[in-house]
Design a protein around this motif. Structure first.
Motif, PDB file in Angstrom:
ATOM      1  N   ILE A   1     -16.638-108.069   8.238  1.00 22.90           N
ATOM      2  CA  ILE A   1     -16.133-108.333   6.882  1.00 22.90           C
ATOM      3  C   ILE A   1     -14.934-109.280   6.890  1.00 22.90           C
ATOM      4  CG2 ILE A   1     -14.548-106.362   6.784  1.00 22.90           C
ATOM      5  CD1 ILE A   1     -15.755-105.934   3.898  1.00 22.90           C
ATOM      6  N   SER A   2     -14.226-109.342   8.058  1.00 20.13           N
ATOM      7  CA  SER A   2     -13.070-110.244   8.152  1.00 20.13           C
ATOM      8  C   SER A   2     -13.448-111.589   8.756  1.00 20.13           C
ATOM      9  CB  SER A   2     -11.985-109.615   9.022  1.00 20.13           C
ATOM     10  OG  SER A   2     -11.725-108.317   8.612  1.00 20.13           O
ATOM     11  N   ASP A   3     -14.727-111.866   8.811  1.00 16.24           N
ATOM     12  CA  ASP A   3     -15.230-113.129   9.367  1.00 16.24           C
ATOM     13  C   ASP A   3     -14.977-113.273  10.861  1.00 16.24           C
ATOM     14  OD1 ASP A   3     -16.455-114.019   7.150  1.00 16.24           O
ATOM     15  OD2 ASP A   3     -14.880-115.426   6.550  1.00 16.24           O
ATOM     16  N   VAL A   4     -14.825-112.160  11.556  1.00 19.82           N
ATOM     17  CA  VAL A   4     -14.689-112.229  13.016  1.00 19.82           C
ATOM     18  C   VAL A   4     -16.095-112.354  13.602  1.00 19.82           C
ATOM     19  CG1 VAL A   4     -13.993-110.991  15.103  1.00 19.82           C
ATOM     20  CG2 VAL A   4     -12.587-110.867  13.046  1.00 19.82           C
ATOM     21  N   PRO A   5     -16.385-113.421  14.352  1.00 16.79           N
ATOM     22  CA  PRO A   5     -17.733-113.592  14.895  1.00 16.79           C
ATOM     23  C   PRO A   5     -18.055-112.502  15.919  1.00 16.79           C
ATOM     24  CG  PRO A   5     -16.418-115.587  15.126  1.00 16.79           C
ATOM     25  CD  PRO A   5     -15.494-114.497  14.739  1.00 16.79           C
ATOM     26  N   LEU A   6     -19.250-111.946  15.813  1.00 15.17           N
ATOM     27  CA  LEU A   6     -19.680-110.897  16.735  1.00 15.17           C
ATOM     28  C   LEU A   6     -20.830-111.424  17.578  1.00 15.17           C
ATOM     29  CD1 LEU A   6     -19.714-107.960  14.154  1.00 15.17           C
ATOM     30  CD2 LEU A   6     -17.857-108.622  15.677  1.00 15.17           C
ATOM     31  N   THR A   7     -20.973-110.860  18.761  1.00 10.32           N
ATOM     32  CA  THR A   7     -22.005-111.387  19.663  1.00 10.32           C
ATOM     33  C   THR A   7     -23.351-110.715  19.455  1.00 10.32           C
ATOM     34  OG1 THR A   7     -21.074-109.910  21.309  1.00 10.32           O
ATOM     35  CG2 THR A   7     -20.568-112.239  21.537  1.00 10.32           C
ATOM     36  N   ILE A   8     -23.484-109.909  18.426  1.00  8.62           N
ATOM     37  CA  ILE A   8     -24.795-109.317  18.179  1.00  8.62           C
ATOM     38  C   ILE A   8     -25.694-110.344  17.499  1.00  8.62           C
ATOM     39  CG2 ILE A   8     -24.037-106.920  18.126  1.00  8.62           C
ATOM     40  CD1 ILE A   8     -23.893-107.084  15.118  1.00  8.62           C
ATOM     41  N   GLY A   9     -26.982-110.139  17.593  1.00  5.63           N
ATOM     42  CA  GLY A   9     -27.924-111.112  17.038  1.00  5.63           C
ATOM     43  C   GLY A   9     -28.325-112.080  18.126  1.00  5.63           C
ATOM     44  N   ASN A  10     -29.498-112.671  17.942  1.00  4.15           N
ATOM     45  CA  ASN A  10     -29.995-113.559  18.996  1.00  4.15           C
ATOM     46  C   ASN A  10     -30.097-115.012  18.527  1.00  4.15           C
ATOM     47  OD1 ASN A  10     -32.048-113.230  17.258  1.00  4.15           O
ATOM     48  ND2 ASN A  10     -33.518-112.370  18.721  1.00  4.15           N
ATOM     49  N   SER A  11     -29.506-115.301  17.377  1.00  9.65           N
ATOM     50  CA  SER A  11     -29.595-116.685  16.908  1.00  9.65           C
ATOM     51  C   SER A  11     -28.210-117.292  16.686  1.00  9.65           C
ATOM     52  CB  SER A  11     -30.421-116.749  15.623  1.00  9.65           C
ATOM     53  OG  SER A  11     -29.853-115.897  14.658  1.00  9.65           O
TER      54      SER A  11
ATOM     55  N   LEU B   1     -29.092 -94.365  20.699  1.00  8.31           N
ATOM     56  CA  LEU B   1     -27.655 -94.126  20.845  1.00  8.31           C
ATOM     57  C   LEU B   1     -27.065 -94.972  21.976  1.00  8.31           C
ATOM     58  CD1 LEU B   1     -27.437 -90.262  20.315  1.00  8.31           C
ATOM     59  CD2 LEU B   1     -26.360 -92.042  18.921  1.00  8.31           C
ATOM     60  N   ILE B   2     -27.857 -95.052  23.073  1.00  2.81           N
ATOM     61  CA  ILE B   2     -27.384 -95.879  24.207  1.00  2.81           C
ATOM     62  C   ILE B   2     -27.230 -97.331  23.750  1.00  2.81           C
ATOM     63  CG2 ILE B   2     -28.042 -96.834  26.467  1.00  2.81           C
ATOM     64  CD1 ILE B   2     -29.380 -94.081  27.010  1.00  2.81           C
ATOM     65  N   TYR B   3     -28.248 -97.802  22.996  1.00  4.96           N
ATOM     66  CA  TYR B   3     -28.186 -99.190  22.504  1.00  4.96           C
ATOM     67  C   TYR B   3     -26.955 -99.385  21.619  1.00  4.96           C
ATOM     68  CZ  TYR B   3     -29.179-103.266  19.661  1.00  4.96           C
ATOM     69  OH  TYR B   3     -29.064-104.451  19.009  1.00  4.96           O
ATOM     70  N   LEU B   4     -26.762 -98.414  20.708  1.00  2.00           N
ATOM     71  CA  LEU B   4     -25.629 -98.541  19.782  1.00  2.00           C
ATOM     72  C   LEU B   4     -24.294 -98.538  20.533  1.00  2.00           C
ATOM     73  CD1 LEU B   4     -26.573 -96.311  16.730  1.00  2.00           C
ATOM     74  CD2 LEU B   4     -26.143 -98.759  16.749  1.00  2.00           C
ATOM     75  N   THR B   5     -24.229 -97.663  21.546  1.00  2.00           N
ATOM     76  CA  THR B   5     -22.995 -97.596  22.343  1.00  2.00           C
ATOM     77  C   THR B   5     -22.711 -98.940  22.999  1.00  2.00           C
ATOM     78  OG1 THR B   5     -23.677 -95.353  22.867  1.00  2.00           O
ATOM     79  CG2 THR B   5     -21.796 -96.212  24.080  1.00  2.00           C
ATOM     80  N   GLN B   6     -23.765 -99.521  23.582  1.00  2.00           N
ATOM     81  CA  GLN B   6     -23.591-100.805  24.266  1.00  2.00           C
ATOM     82  C   GLN B   6     -23.223-101.920  23.284  1.00  2.00           C
ATOM     83  OE1 GLN B   6     -23.498-101.134  27.614  1.00  2.00           O
ATOM     84  NE2 GLN B   6     -23.662 -98.912  27.516  1.00  2.00           N
ATOM     85  N   ALA B   7     -23.950-101.886  22.149  1.00  2.00           N
ATOM     86  CA  ALA B   7     -23.682-102.932  21.143  1.00  2.00           C
ATOM     87  C   ALA B   7     -22.249-102.820  20.634  1.00  2.00           C
ATOM     88  CB  ALA B   7     -24.670-102.816  19.992  1.00  2.00           C
ATOM     89  N   THR B   8     -21.794-101.577  20.419  1.00  2.00           N
ATOM     90  CA  THR B   8     -20.431-101.375  19.924  1.00  2.00           C
ATOM     91  C   THR B   8     -19.418-101.843  20.964  1.00  2.00           C
ATOM     92  OG1 THR B   8     -21.289 -99.442  18.822  1.00  2.00           O
ATOM     93  CG2 THR B   8     -18.906 -99.661  18.880  1.00  2.00           C
ATOM     94  N   ARG B   9     -19.759-101.554  22.237  1.00  2.00           N
ATOM     95  CA  ARG B   9     -18.843-101.969  23.290  1.00  2.00           C
ATOM     96  C   ARG B   9     -18.740-103.511  23.319  1.00  2.00           C
ATOM     97  NH1 ARG B   9     -19.880-100.346  29.470  1.00  2.00           N
ATOM     98  NH2 ARG B   9     -19.517 -98.238  28.763  1.00  2.00           N
ATOM     99  N   ALA B  10     -19.910-104.185  23.184  1.00  2.00           N
ATOM    100  CA  ALA B  10     -19.909-105.656  23.161  1.00  2.00           C
ATOM    101  C   ALA B  10     -19.083-106.160  21.983  1.00  2.00           C
ATOM    102  CB  ALA B  10     -21.335-106.174  23.073  1.00  2.00           C
ATOM    103  N   THR B  11     -19.212-105.475  20.840  1.00  2.00           N
ATOM    104  CA  THR B  11     -18.465-105.883  19.652  1.00  2.00           C
ATOM    105  C   THR B  11     -16.964-105.707  19.871  1.00  2.00           C
ATOM    106  OG1 THR B  11     -20.335-105.179  18.348  1.00  2.00           O
ATOM    107  CG2 THR B  11     -18.285-105.539  17.168  1.00  2.00           C
TER     108      THR B  11
END
Lengths: 577, 117
Positions: A198-208, B51-61
């Motif tokens: 929401i604060s426009d911080v880029p996240l590394t999720i997503g594949n595009s 849950l494992i996926y979410l944990t990892q994704a959250t950690r990456a975030t």
């Protein structure tokens, strides 16, 4: 016990109903997730993914100081403070805080702006420094926001203003180097496409996600020497004050490389305050963008043509009667009385028009400026000296001027007789100074440039100098150096520092007022060089003003002398014993 | 006919370890799982994996926020460096130097000459 649904029972109906609902759900999900996949994926991406431009840093511009780069144009981040009057409850608190921290950068009518409760955006202060903005942010004023703005900053004020140009509010270079090299200076913006929070911080999720880094603009080093430029501007300002001229220009070139060391034009302006300039004429870089009839300084080129073609020498004689007839026109000398059989050196010393019309005649059959003479003059003036065409110098708005071709209907003998002493042609100062450099450096023409190189990793990477063209013989150049030195010495006693080789030629050109040439409004010019055995600099000066009869010797030459004597010290040129 | 277990024999068997022609035994569990239990187990596995996926994704975030914090710090320091460079350029500008107290104290030399070595 085996449970079984009895046919036709309510349980069976309910099961069938549930099954039907499940089928509908499954069908709907299939429609949404499979058939409409692309549409909804796009909508989701639009919601979650942001497309952010990564702004490239505009390249900085440097001058030189004895070969070391020094900053002329830099970038600075400043802040604009804005407010949403609808959110602000305590106007007085905001006004006091902004005035206390922003000082003179705060707008005058802040109270009225905040009182406008229908507005959602009012600017309260501009151009705040980072420190000021930080202090104001610490006040944590509700409804007050900050906008980062990158702006050009000029530590040297108005130095070399016309050569530099400025950057307008759109971020585009305008006039001067800023415009001519805009593509190199602006760089290329990068691109970041990423899912953000929401604060426009880029996240590394997503594949595009896409991340293309910004490519900053080049840091360009000009060949302009800061001290030479400052001296040229000061000498010009002093000269205008002394003479009463309203306009003046000067250019200093290194004749051994074609590097422009200074280009000054007055009246001038401050690029950081370009929006306050009442007359846009102040933005023009006169040495490159204002062609004019330079007058007698061109006699050096006529003489060079004659010597190079082998039809005359400095000692060649002619009979001077102060007048010479060309077809139905009579050309007369401005300086009269040196009549009789005199040498062309004398004609140069006293700037006698008849002498150089004679040279033009001798390029033909000796008595008239015929087609052969005109063709030769055009070949030298246009094709070799590159007059009447753009030099390609990296300053926006360069003008070509005009050398009327010898084969055109206007390229007749009368015109070419006028061209022999610098009238009837339009050239810029940079063309003239670059060509004169060849006359005194051994005959090599260097394309004039204001670029010395670029800064990469903190180091100056010099720009290659284009190979020069040999446009006249070196022996011709040797004779021209002696001729101009003698001509200068004839007019000037004890003005130059002793022990050096200084030469030059005056020029006083009539201008066209109401369609006719007049001597009531003239342009005074001086073109010369200085150094030891080698020419170390070429300087050209021009002064003018409305209804002012400016003269080369009286008004332009002292400015040349001022710069020249200073240059000898600055370049540490040692005098001969 | 009788057999006598010897320690030698036992040791040899132990050391053979899945040797050729060795008999193996497959034990079948007596517990039988029905379709409901299977479904529940699969659902549980999916949940755990999720849950494992979410944990990892959250950690990456969380790394993203750290990276953003460092980026902001770099930008801040870069701005400060730029400010200092501008200030330095202003202080060493010709006009500033010319108007400095040191420059005002300077005098023009009466004469100067070059010395040859």
């Amino acid at each position: 016990m085996k449970l079984e649904l009895v046919k036709g029972s309510r349980s069976r109906v309910l099961a069938a109903l549930l099954f039907a609902i499940m089928v509908i759900f499954a069908g709907r999900l299939f429609y949404l997730q499979v058939i409409q996949y692309g549409y909804y994926a796009g909508l989701a991406k639009g919601e979650q993914q942001k497309r952010l431009s990564l702004p490239a840093k505009r390249g900085e511009i440097f001058a030189l100081e004895h070969g070391t780069p020094v900053e002329l144009v830099m970038n600075e981040t400043v802040y604009t403070v804005f407010a949403d009057p609808q959110i602000i409850k305590n106007d007085e608190k905001v006004i006091v805080a902004v005035q206390e921290i922003a000082g003179g950068n705060a707008v005058d009518d802040m109270k009225a702006r905040l009182a406008n409760k229908e507005s959602r955006y009012q600017i309260l202060a501009t151009k705040l420094s980072r420190v000021q903005a930080k202090k104001l942010k610490e006040k944590d004023l509700s409804g007050v926001g900050f906008q980062e703005v990158s702006q050009r900053v000029y530590p040297e004020g108005g130095l070399a203003a016309q050569t530099l140009g400025f950057v307008n509010t759109d971020g585009t270079g305008t006039y001067g180097v800023e415009s001519a090299l805009n593509d190199r200076l602006k760089g290329e913006d990068g691109l970041l496409v990423a899912v953000t929070d929401i604060s426009d911080v880029p996240l590394t999720i997503g594949n595009s996600n896409i991340n293309i880094p910004a490519k900053d603009g080049d840091d360009i080093v000009l060949s302009i020497d800061r001290n030479v430029q400052a001296k040229a501007e000061q000498a010009l300002a002093d000269g205008l004050k002394r003479t009463g001229a309203t306009n003046g220009s000067a250019i200093v070139i290194d004749p051994q490389t074609g590097h422009v060391m200074a280009m000054a034009t007055l009246p001038s302006y401050k690029p950081g305050e370009y929006y306050n300039v009442p007359d846009a004429a102040a933005f023009n870089n006169v040495p490159t963008s204002s062609p004019y009839e330079p007058g007698s300084v061109i006699k050096t080129f006529t003489m060079a043509t004659g010597i190079d073609k082998g039809v005359v020498s400095p000692d060649s004689t002619y009979v001077n009667t102060d007048y010479i007839k060309i077809e139905d026109r009579v050309v007369s000398n401005a300086e009269k009385g040196h009549t009789g059989t005199i040498t062309l050196q004398s004609a140069m010393n006293w700037s006698l028009n008849t002498g150089f019309v004679t040279v033009a005649q001798r390029l033909g059959n000796g008595t008239e400026i015929n087609q052969q003479a005109r063709d030769t003059m055009y070949d030298y003036f246009h094709n070799r000296f590159h007059m009447g065409e753009e030099t390609g110098i990296e300053v926006a708005g360069e003008q070509a001027g005009e050398i009327v071709p010898a084969r055109s209907s206007e390229g007749n003998a009368v015109r070419y007789s006028n061209m022999a002493f610098g009238q009837g042609m339009n050239v810029t100062m940079v063309q003239t100074a670059a060509a004169f450099s060849a006359l005194v450096n051994g005959g090599k023409y260097y394309q004039p440039t204001v670029i010395a190189g670029v800064i990469k990793d903190g180091q100056l990477i010099p720009q290659d100098i284009k190979a020069p063209a040999q446009i006249i013989k070196s022996t011709t150049s040797d004779q021209l150096r002696i001729m101009t030195r003698t001509a200068r010495a004839t007019l000037l006693n004890n003005g130059d520092k002793p022990g050096y080789t200084i030469g030059g030629k005056t020029g006083t050109a009539e201008t066209i007022v109401n369609g006719a040439y007049t001597d009531k409004q003239t342009v005074g010019s001086y073109l010369g060089f200085g150094g030891d055995e080698t020419a170390r600099y070429v300087i050209m000066v021009q002064v003018s003003g409305k209804n002012l009869p400016m003269q080369g010797a009286r008004h332009a030459m002292p400015i040349f002398t001022d710069i020249s004597n200073w240059m000898l010290d600055y370049l540490k040129v040692q005098p001969k014993e | 006919m009788s057999y006598q277990r010897t320690t030698t024999y036992y040791a040899a068997r132990r050391t053979q370890n899945w040797s050729r022609n060795q008999n193996t035994t497959r034990y079948v569990s007596a517990v039988k799982l029905g379709p409901v239990a299977h479904t529940v187990l699969i659902a549980l596995m999916i949940t755990v994996l999720g849950l494992i996926y979410l944990t990892q994704a959250t950690r990456a975030t969380s790394y993203d926020y750290e990276a953003q914090r460092i980026d902001n710090q770099i930008a801040e320091l870069s701005d400060q460096k730029q400010d200092l460079e501008v200030e330095n350029a202003r202080l060493t500008a010709l006009e500033t130097t010319k108007n400095s107290s040191v420059a005002r104290e300077m005098t023009t030399p009466a004469s100067s000459e070059y010395v040859t070595e």
